[in-house]
Design a protein around this motif. Structure first.
Motif, mmCIF file in Angstrom:
data_model
loop_
_atom_site.group_PDB
_atom_site.id
_atom_site.type_symbol
_atom_site.label_atom_id
_atom_site.label_comp_id
_atom_site.label_asym_id
_atom_site.label_seq_id
_atom_site.Cartn_x
_atom_site.Cartn_y
_atom_site.Cartn_z
ATOM 1 N N ILE A 1 -5.718 -1.066 9.479
ATOM 2 C CA ILE A 1 -4.784 -2.715 10.064
ATOM 3 C C ILE A 1 -4.955 -3.134 11.607
ATOM 4 O O ILE A 1 -3.940 -2.451 12.623
ATOM 5 C CB ILE A 1 -3.905 -3.271 9.198
ATOM 6 C CG1 ILE A 1 -4.381 -2.740 7.601
ATOM 7 C CG2 ILE A 1 -3.439 -4.369 9.776
ATOM 8 C CD1 ILE A 1 -2.318 -3.355 6.981
ATOM 9 N N THR B 1 -3.873 -5.966 14.301
ATOM 10 C CA THR B 1 -3.771 -7.480 14.033
ATOM 11 C C THR B 1 -3.636 -7.809 15.714
ATOM 12 O O THR B 1 -3.605 -7.476 16.540
ATOM 13 C CB THR B 1 -2.017 -7.082 14.159
ATOM 14 O OG1 THR B 1 -2.006 -9.080 14.190
ATOM 15 C CG2 THR B 1 -1.217 -6.484 15.544
ATOM 16 N N LYS C 1 -0.671 -5.329 3.181
ATOM 17 C CA LYS C 1 -0.615 -3.761 2.637
ATOM 18 C C LYS C 1 -1.490 -2.614 1.590
ATOM 19 O O LYS C 1 -1.639 -1.708 1.823
ATOM 20 C CB LYS C 1 0.670 -3.292 3.045
ATOM 21 C CG LYS C 1 1.181 -1.424 3.649
ATOM 22 C CD LYS C 1 0.823 -1.205 5.089
ATOM 23 C CE LYS C 1 1.264 -0.116 5.071
ATOM 24 N NZ LYS C 1 0.708 0.358 6.685
ATOM 25 N N ASN D 1 -4.829 -3.268 1.928
ATOM 26 C CA ASN D 1 -5.531 -2.574 2.740
ATOM 27 C C ASN D 1 -5.367 -0.848 2.590
ATOM 28 O O ASN D 1 -6.500 -0.302 2.630
ATOM 29 C CB ASN D 1 -4.655 -2.446 3.814
ATOM 30 C CG ASN D 1 -4.842 -1.142 5.232
ATOM 31 O OD1 ASN D 1 -4.064 -0.019 5.424
ATOM 32 N ND2 ASN D 1 -5.850 -1.557 5.524
ATOM 33 N N THR E 1 -10.792 -3.165 5.463
ATOM 34 C CA THR E 1 -10.469 -2.818 6.546
ATOM 35 C C THR E 1 -9.416 -4.429 6.477
ATOM 36 O O THR E 1 -10.122 -5.139 6.433
ATOM 37 C CB THR E 1 -11.372 -2.619 7.303
ATOM 38 O OG1 THR E 1 -11.529 -1.307 6.793
ATOM 39 C CG2 THR E 1 -10.806 -2.741 8.686
ATOM 40 N N VAL E 2 -8.515 -4.613 7.762
ATOM 41 C CA VAL E 2 -7.425 -5.747 7.901
ATOM 42 C C VAL E 2 -7.867 -6.066 9.337
ATOM 43 O O VAL E 2 -7.286 -5.448 10.322
ATOM 44 C CB VAL E 2 -6.632 -6.433 7.697
ATOM 45 C CG1 VAL E 2 -5.490 -7.453 7.486
ATOM 46 C CG2 VAL E 2 -6.527 -5.301 5.805
ATOM 47 N N LEU F 1 -5.974 -8.862 11.075
ATOM 48 C CA LEU F 1 -5.071 -10.156 10.767
ATOM 49 C C LEU F 1 -4.409 -10.510 11.999
ATOM 50 O O LEU F 1 -4.130 -10.254 13.968
ATOM 51 C CB LEU F 1 -3.827 -8.978 10.143
ATOM 52 C CG LEU F 1 -2.603 -9.620 9.859
ATOM 53 C CD1 LEU F 1 -2.504 -11.173 9.115
ATOM 54 C CD2 LEU F 1 -1.674 -8.876 9.816
ATOM 55 N N ALA G 1 0.734 -3.189 10.599
ATOM 56 C CA ALA G 1 -0.829 -2.977 11.433
ATOM 57 C C ALA G 1 -0.609 -1.706 12.441
ATOM 58 O O ALA G 1 0.196 -1.002 12.582
ATOM 59 C CB ALA G 1 -1.265 -3.843 12.587
#
Lengths: 308, 236
Positions: free
Chosen positions: B31, B33, B179, B182, B187-188, B190, B202
């Motif tokens: 994650i 961000t 969360k 993920n 895959t994120v 943000l 993250a």
């Protein structure tokens, strides 16, 4: 009473033709918020294409055997629809697509320009006078066959219904049930987000113009077989009616366009019958102004106000 | 090789130079961000990745394949899907139709299990499958926007301000769900104004200021950084 019934029948027949053209306005407005002023003229071109096919290519007359005539008319409808769809697609490519990100007024003016172009093409090829075909559909009264007198439903009126109603149903099915229809509805609501979901927005807009053009072509064939005549500025009067229908029903709303068209057809017929035909355009304009002032979202509601 | 790699992109709105050489990368399973104040260029970055805006300079790669210059629908098909700022659900479609639109890029028949997965993440949506999206509350719309993006089965999920306009308790819920998403393998990337919450879930973060990345580090280090605290975490 019989006179009123007769006027209603005439009104609904007119209304069905308006509906095919009105859908073209409303589809395009729904998807790119453009009032395509050239759409009425495209319909006019469709009726001229049908005129050429009927009088010069297939040479259909009232003496043509019925089965052959049916086959030829079906073919004429198909050819005209393909031709007007292709013309509409080209118009989109040339006159609107390059202005996709320009201020709203730019494509609108481009549409007015396109309208003049189409009118002048017709004027150049067919001249300023009315062009007529002989009445080829058999002049029978369907109702007298079942013993009803006083009111007539002509073969022409049946023909109008046979062509238009299946097209209206097919369009509804397409928009609501197919993958491409879903893409159209999503694009109409929010083009950027539709793109983010995997919709090819450019292609969807092009398909919308194809469909609108095809419907205008079908309407053109129906109109020349129903009224037996066409003229270069026919698109203006029809366009006014069809556009008013779309606004009356709530622009962007498909069912609204059909409902608006039927109402407008009736208004036309009653005005022609009980007032005077030369007042009809003024009344249609009055209706248009009335809606825009008092209920701009139309009868069934404009489908754009809730855009997020 | 990074899953998503952005190299020195410059994006303009007309004459306005909105992104001035943004470089960042997202590794598989992370994650990441992107934090910044209003107008820093966070949404512009996501819109550029998704192809809604074209960078005038720079490159974007997905697993080494160059994707800048592709059109939005092509980028979705490659596995980058975005839940846009302001949710942008299709208001006149039902909840379920919105999810169907999310799966639009998948040409195969979408298994019901995929819908169930979204409905399991957001039970509130299951209660409202036939309801028009425009009538949902803000929080429900946000859930729908995330669920819709998930329906494309993305490799990278781009989330633009999922906490915007939501009550604190809902914000917490949404972040817990991000969360979970993920952890199940997505895959994120943000984008958030709520830096505290974003850094909380993250792995790594980037700080964007006036179209430029000014700082990058692991989320824990950024959360402890004094300047970051002053500017974005409301600390003093």
């Amino acid at each position: 009473m019989e006179q009123i019934l007769q006027t209603i029948i005439i009104g609904l027949s007119n209304g069905l033709i308006f509906a095919l053209v009105a859908l073209g306005y409303t589809l395009v407005y729904g998807i790119i918020e453009l009032i395509n002023f050239a759409h009425g003229d495209l319909f006019m071109l469709g009726s001229f294409i049908a005129f050429v096919l009927i009088s010069s290519v297939f040479v259909i007359t009232a003496d043509t055997p019925l089965t052959l005539m049916v086959a030829q008319i079906a073919l004429i409808i198909a050819i005209t629809m393909i031709a007007t769809a292709a013309i509409n697609l080209s118009i989109e490519r040339v006159a609107y697509k390059p202005l996709r990100n320009a201020p709203k007024l730019a494509p609108l003016i481009s549409a007015i320009g396109m309208s003049f172009v189409l009118q002048n093409i017709a004027l150049l090829i067919f001249g300023p006078a009315n062009k007529s075909v002989n009445a080829i559909l058999p002049s029978v009264n369907i109702l007298s066959a079942v013993g009803i007198t006083g009111v007539t439903i002509s073969a022409e009126q049946v023909f109008v219904a046979i062509v238009t109603i299946p097209l209206l149903i097919a369009l509804t099915w397409f928009v609501n049930k197919t993958r491409q229809g879903r893409a159209m509805r999503a694009t109409a609501q929010d083009p950027d987000t539709a793109g983010l979901m995997g919709v090819n927005v450019d292609r969807t807009i092009a398909i919308t113009f194809l469909i609108g053009g095809a419907l205008a072509g079908a309407a053109g064939v129906v109109q020349i077989l129903y009224n037996n005549t066409s003229v270069w500025n026919l698109g203006f009067r029809f366009g006014l009616n069809a556009f008013t229908s779309a606004v009356l029903g709530g622009i962007g709303n498909l069912q609204g366009a059909v409902l608006g068209a039927l109402v407008l057809g009736l208004i036309n017929a009653f005005s022609d019958r009980y007032l005077a035909a030369n007042w009809t355009n003024a009344i249609v304009f009055a209706v248009l102004i009335g809606i825009l002032v008092f209920k701009p979202t139309g009868l069934l509601g404009q489908q754009l106000a809730d855009r997020a | 090789m990074a899953l998503l790699e952005i190299r020195d992109i410059h994006t303009y709105y007309g004459a306005i130079h909105a992104l001035r050489g943004v470089t960042m990368s997202v590794e598989e399973g992370e994650i990441v961000t992107l934090i910044g104040s209003n107008g820093a260029g966070k949404s512009t970055t996501l819109r550029t990745i998704s192809g809604l805006l074209r960078p005038r300079q720079g490159e974007i790669h997905l697993r080494g394949k160059r994707i800048d210059g592709l059109r939005p629908h092509e980028i979705v098909e490659l596995g980058v899907c975005q839940s846009p700022e302001g949710r942008r659900v299709f208001a006149r479609m039902t909840v379920h139709e919105n999810l169907e639109m999310g799966a639009f890029s998948r040409r195969e028949k979408v298994p019901t299990a995929d819908y169930d997965r979204v409905y399991d993440l957001f039970p509130r949506l299951r209660e409202r499958t036939a309801q028009r999206a425009g009538t949902l509350s803000g929080g429900e719309q946000q859930m729908l926007a995330i669920g819709r993006a998930l329906m494309s089965a993305p490799k990278v999920l781009l989330l633009d301000e999922p906490s915007m306009g939501l009550a604190p308790i809902l914000v917490e819920q949404i972040f817990t769900i991000i969360k979970t998403i993920n952890e199940s393998g997505t895959t994120v990337l943000l984008v958030e104004q709520n830096a505290l919450m974003a850094l909380g879930i993250a792995n790594r973060g980037y700080i964007l200021q006036s179209g430029e990345i000014v700082l990058t580090d692991t989320a824990a280090v950024l959360a402890g950084n004094e300047a970051v605290q002053r500017a974005y975490l409301g600390g003093d």
